[in-house]
Design a protein around this motif. Structure first.
Motif, PDB file in Angstrom:
ATOM      1  N   MET A  88       1.098  -1.109   0.447  1.00 53.27           N
ATOM      2  CA  MET A  88      -0.400  -0.287  -0.136  1.00 53.27           C
ATOM      3  C   MET A  88       0.533   1.700  -0.095  1.00 53.27           C
ATOM      4  N   THR A  89       0.709   1.737  -1.152  1.00 52.79           N
ATOM      5  CA  THR A  89       1.617   3.888  -1.019  1.00 52.79           C
ATOM      6  C   THR A  89       0.777   4.414  -0.650  1.00 52.79           C
ATOM      7  N   ASP A  90       0.889   5.489   0.209  1.00 55.53           N
ATOM      8  CA  ASP A  90       0.285   6.364   1.121  1.00 55.53           C
ATOM      9  C   ASP A  90       0.823   7.497  -0.453  1.00 55.53           C
ATOM     10  N   VAL A  91      -0.056   8.323  -0.475  1.00 53.33           N
ATOM     11  CA  VAL A  91      -0.493  10.053  -1.000  1.00 53.33           C
ATOM     12  C   VAL A  91      -0.871  10.914  -0.480  1.00 53.33           C
ATOM     13  N   VAL A  92       0.169  11.485   0.193  1.00 56.85           N
ATOM     14  CA  VAL A  92      -0.175  12.772   1.390  1.00 56.85           C
ATOM     15  C   VAL A  92      -0.653  13.772   0.143  1.00 56.85           C
ATOM     16  N   PHE A  93      -1.722  14.867   0.672  1.00 54.31           N
ATOM     17  CA  PHE A  93      -2.250  15.653  -0.462  1.00 54.31           C
ATOM     18  C   PHE A  93      -2.108  17.050   1.468  1.00 54.31           C
ATOM     19  N   VAL A  94      -1.156  17.664   0.638  1.00 48.54           N
ATOM     20  CA  VAL A  94      -1.642  19.069   1.477  1.00 48.54           C
ATOM     21  C   VAL A  94      -1.930  20.168   0.532  1.00 48.54           C
ATOM     22  N   LEU A  95      -2.194  20.109   1.609  1.00 43.38           N
ATOM     23  CA  LEU A  95      -4.155  21.409   1.802  1.00 43.38           C
ATOM     24  C   LEU A  95      -3.312  22.986   1.939  1.00 43.38           C
ATOM     25  N   VAL A  96      -3.983  23.734   1.276  1.00 45.98           N
ATOM     26  CA  VAL A  96      -3.605  25.021   1.628  1.00 45.98           C
ATOM     27  C   VAL A  96      -4.742  25.418   1.147  1.00 45.98           C
ATOM     28  N   PRO A  97      -5.305  26.459   2.002  1.00 42.05           N
ATOM     29  CA  PRO A  97      -6.499  27.383   1.760  1.00 42.05           C
ATOM     30  C   PRO A  97      -5.756  28.043   0.172  1.00 42.05           C
ATOM     31  N   GLN A  98      -7.525  28.001  -0.222  1.00 45.63           N
ATOM     32  CA  GLN A  98      -8.529  28.882  -1.014  1.00 45.63           C
ATOM     33  C   GLN A  98      -7.825  27.672  -2.616  1.00 45.63           C
ATOM     34  N   LEU A  99      -7.156  26.664  -2.387  1.00 48.83           N
ATOM     35  CA  LEU A  99      -6.515  25.350  -2.689  1.00 48.83           C
ATOM     36  C   LEU A  99      -8.119  25.404  -4.603  1.00 48.83           C
ATOM     37  N   HIS A 100      -7.152  25.148  -5.612  1.00 52.07           N
ATOM     38  CA  HIS A 100      -8.258  24.927  -6.646  1.00 52.07           C
ATOM     39  C   HIS A 100      -8.904  23.588  -6.395  1.00 52.07           C
ATOM     40  N   LEU A 101      -9.851  22.904  -6.650  1.00 46.16           N
ATOM     41  CA  LEU A 101     -10.226  21.831  -6.102  1.00 46.16           C
ATOM     42  C   LEU A 101      -9.800  21.316  -7.463  1.00 46.16           C
ATOM     43  N   LEU A 102      -9.748  21.250  -8.581  1.00 49.78           N
ATOM     44  CA  LEU A 102      -9.138  20.223  -9.951  1.00 49.78           C
ATOM     45  C   LEU A 102      -8.082  19.597  -9.816  1.00 49.78           C
ATOM     46  N   ASP A 103      -7.389  21.326  -9.107  1.00 46.34           N
ATOM     47  CA  ASP A 103      -5.712  20.693  -8.762  1.00 46.34           C
ATOM     48  C   ASP A 103      -5.611  19.503  -7.867  1.00 46.34           C
ATOM     49  N   LEU A 104      -6.719  19.595  -7.400  1.00 41.40           N
ATOM     50  CA  LEU A 104      -6.858  17.915  -6.373  1.00 41.40           C
ATOM     51  C   LEU A 104      -7.388  16.875  -6.765  1.00 41.40           C
ATOM     52  N   ALA A 105      -8.392  17.607  -7.301  1.00 43.19           N
ATOM     53  CA  ALA A 105      -9.033  16.512  -7.655  1.00 43.19           C
ATOM     54  C   ALA A 105      -8.724  15.144  -8.393  1.00 43.19           C
ATOM     55  N   GLY A 106      -8.708  16.015  -9.955  1.00 42.90           N
ATOM     56  CA  GLY A 106      -7.505  15.286 -10.918  1.00 42.90           C
ATOM     57  C   GLY A 106      -6.228  14.259 -10.810  1.00 42.90           C
ATOM     58  N   ALA A 107      -5.078  14.495 -10.204  1.00 42.99           N
ATOM     59  CA  ALA A 107      -4.968  13.830  -9.012  1.00 42.99           C
ATOM     60  C   ALA A 107      -5.366  12.923  -7.907  1.00 42.99           C
ATOM     61  N   ALA A 108      -5.832  13.150  -7.474  1.00 40.13           N
ATOM     62  CA  ALA A 108      -6.386  12.104  -6.495  1.00 40.13           C
ATOM     63  C   ALA A 108      -7.315  11.152  -7.747  1.00 40.13           C
ATOM     64  N   GLN A 109      -8.078  11.421  -8.373  1.00 41.88           N
ATOM     65  CA  GLN A 109      -8.744  10.255  -9.149  1.00 41.88           C
ATOM     66  C   GLN A 109      -8.073  10.154  -9.948  1.00 41.88           C
ATOM     67  N   VAL A 110      -6.876  10.216 -10.274  1.00 44.80           N
ATOM     68  CA  VAL A 110      -6.125   8.839 -11.099  1.00 44.80           C
ATOM     69  C   VAL A 110      -5.350   7.749 -10.081  1.00 44.80           C
ATOM     70  N   PHE A 111      -5.037   8.062  -8.770  1.00 46.30           N
ATOM     71  CA  PHE A 111      -4.529   7.106  -7.386  1.00 46.30           C
ATOM     72  C   PHE A 111      -5.791   6.604  -7.235  1.00 46.30           C
ATOM     73  N   SER A 112      -6.822   6.835  -7.211  1.00 44.45           N
ATOM     74  CA  SER A 112      -8.506   6.410  -7.050  1.00 44.45           C
ATOM     75  C   SER A 112      -8.845   5.120  -7.600  1.00 44.45           C
ATOM     76  N   THR A 113      -8.708   6.076  -8.766  1.00 44.67           N
ATOM     77  CA  THR A 113      -9.203   4.854 -10.096  1.00 44.67           C
ATOM     78  C   THR A 113      -7.838   3.690  -9.997  1.00 44.67           C
ATOM     79  N   ALA A 114      -6.649   4.234  -9.809  1.00 42.59           N
ATOM     80  CA  ALA A 114      -5.727   2.796 -10.111  1.00 42.59           C
ATOM     81  C   ALA A 114      -6.515   1.975  -8.927  1.00 42.59           C
ATOM     82  N   SER A 115      -6.546   2.027  -7.622  1.00 46.71           N
ATOM     83  CA  SER A 115      -6.491   1.213  -6.794  1.00 46.71           C
ATOM     84  C   SER A 115      -8.487   0.661  -6.369  1.00 46.71           C
ATOM     85  N   ASP A 116      -8.913   1.307  -7.541  1.00 44.63           N
ATOM     86  CA  ASP A 116     -10.262   0.629  -7.607  1.00 44.63           C
ATOM     87  C   ASP A 116      -9.998  -1.319  -7.596  1.00 44.63           C
ATOM     88  N   GLU A 117     -10.713  -0.846  -6.909  1.00 41.29           N
ATOM     89  CA  GLU A 117     -11.171  -3.162  -6.562  1.00 41.29           C
ATOM     90  C   GLU A 117     -11.478  -3.723  -7.887  1.00 41.29           C
TER      91      GLU A 117
END
Length: 310
Positions: A1-30
């Motif tokens: 299991m690999t951890d991906v830690v997203f460091v969140l700064v106030p006023q972050l852009h949702l797509l900056d976060l969600a695009g990358a997070a979706q890649v790793f989430s999809t990769a881990s999909d059962e």
């Protein structure tokens, strides 16, 4: 299991976060047999983090225990000129710096590169960011080499990407490096991503670079060329789609874009051919795929483009 830690700064852009997070989430999909396993974590100084789009996110305030195989990513945030904009706290900046020092990979999307600079990770390294922020990044970090008009850069486990959606390209690249191109292609297909782009590809495609004008007629012609760039398109057909006479179309197209419709079509073909070649296609097969009758024209266009850059 690999951890991906997203460091969140106030006023972050949702797509900056969600695009990358979706890649790793999809990769881990059962549903993906034999796929890699990623655990996504979100950390911030405060438990509630406001975003630029008005949705508040929840995050952990404790930094998890990480190993060299884990990944830390900093999504970008809304920061006009970055002057006076949000910053990492000294505690978070130290954590990011320590993870890299311990052999881990750190990455940023868009203005997140400024956070890596704050952590002291850009000095002497190649990096990039959104094209509107590159001058400011270079000014703040003169010891860094800011690479312009590319999607992402990789330098000694410091990975930086351009604006917003390029975070998807960056995450797919990291997935391909760790688990092979087939795994990245599978995730891209599942996410309905058109293609996994290489880091050296330009931030703005030819379709976007020549669309800042206000001529509806020319936009209609560009729509027609964009849809069928690989097909032989006669000027009469394009004029009919615009409602203009051929000579009038040629004049207005030139005024709006600085080139003829044929030149615009050739640029689209060249850009797509470069992408195919970057994915392993031969010059000959790429030329056929984009509509050139043989590879000689493609070679001439590529040579002309390199000469302009030189």
């Amino acid at each position: 299991m690999t951890d991906v830690v997203f460091v969140l700064v106030p006023q972050l852009h949702l797509l900056d976060l969600a695009g990358a997070a979706q890649v790793f989430s999809t990769a881990s999909d059962e549903s993906v047999p034999g796929g890699p396993r990623y655990r996504l974590r979100y950390v911030a100084d405060e438990a509630e983090v406001p975003t630029a789009q008005g949705v508040a996110l929840r995050a952990d305030t404790e930094w998890p225990r990480l190993g060299p195989g884990d990944l830390v990513m900093v999504p970008g945030w809304r920061s006009p000129g970055t002057a006076g904009g949000p910053r990492l706290s000294e505690s978070l900046a130290r954590r990011v710096r320590e993870h890299h020092a311990e052999g881990g990979t750190v990455a940023s999307v868009c203005s997140g590169a400024f956070a890596l600079g704050q952590a002291g990770l850009l000095e002497g390294r190649r990096c990039t960011t959104h094209h509107d922020l590159q001058d400011e990044l270079a000014r703040r970090h003169p010891g860094a080499t800011v690479v312009r008009d590319v999607l992402y850069t990789v330098d000694d486990r410091v990975v930086t990407s351009a604006g917003i959606a390029s975070g998807i390209d960056l995450a797919l690249h990291l997935l391909a490096v760790r688990h092979g191109p087939a795994a990245a292609a599978r995730v891209a297909r599942d996410m309905v991503v058109y293609a996994r782009r290489n880091g050296h590809e330009p931030q703005a495609s030819a379709m976007l670079r020549h669309r800042s004008h206000l001529s509806d007629a020319v936009h209609r012609v560009q729509d027609r060329i964009d849809a069928d760039y690989a097909a032989p398109l006669r000027l009469a057909e394009l004029a009919a789609s615009s409602g203009l006479a051929e000579r009038t179309l040629t004049r207005r197209f030139g005024e709006a874009t600085g080139m003829t419709p044929l030149r615009y079509q050739s640029l689209l073909r060249l850009e797509r051919a470069e992408h195919l070649i970057g994915q392993g296609a031969t010059v000959e097969s790429a030329a056929r795929a984009v509509g050139f009758s043989d590879a000689r024209m493609l070679r001439r266009l590529r040579a002309a483009g390199r000469a302009q850059v030189g």
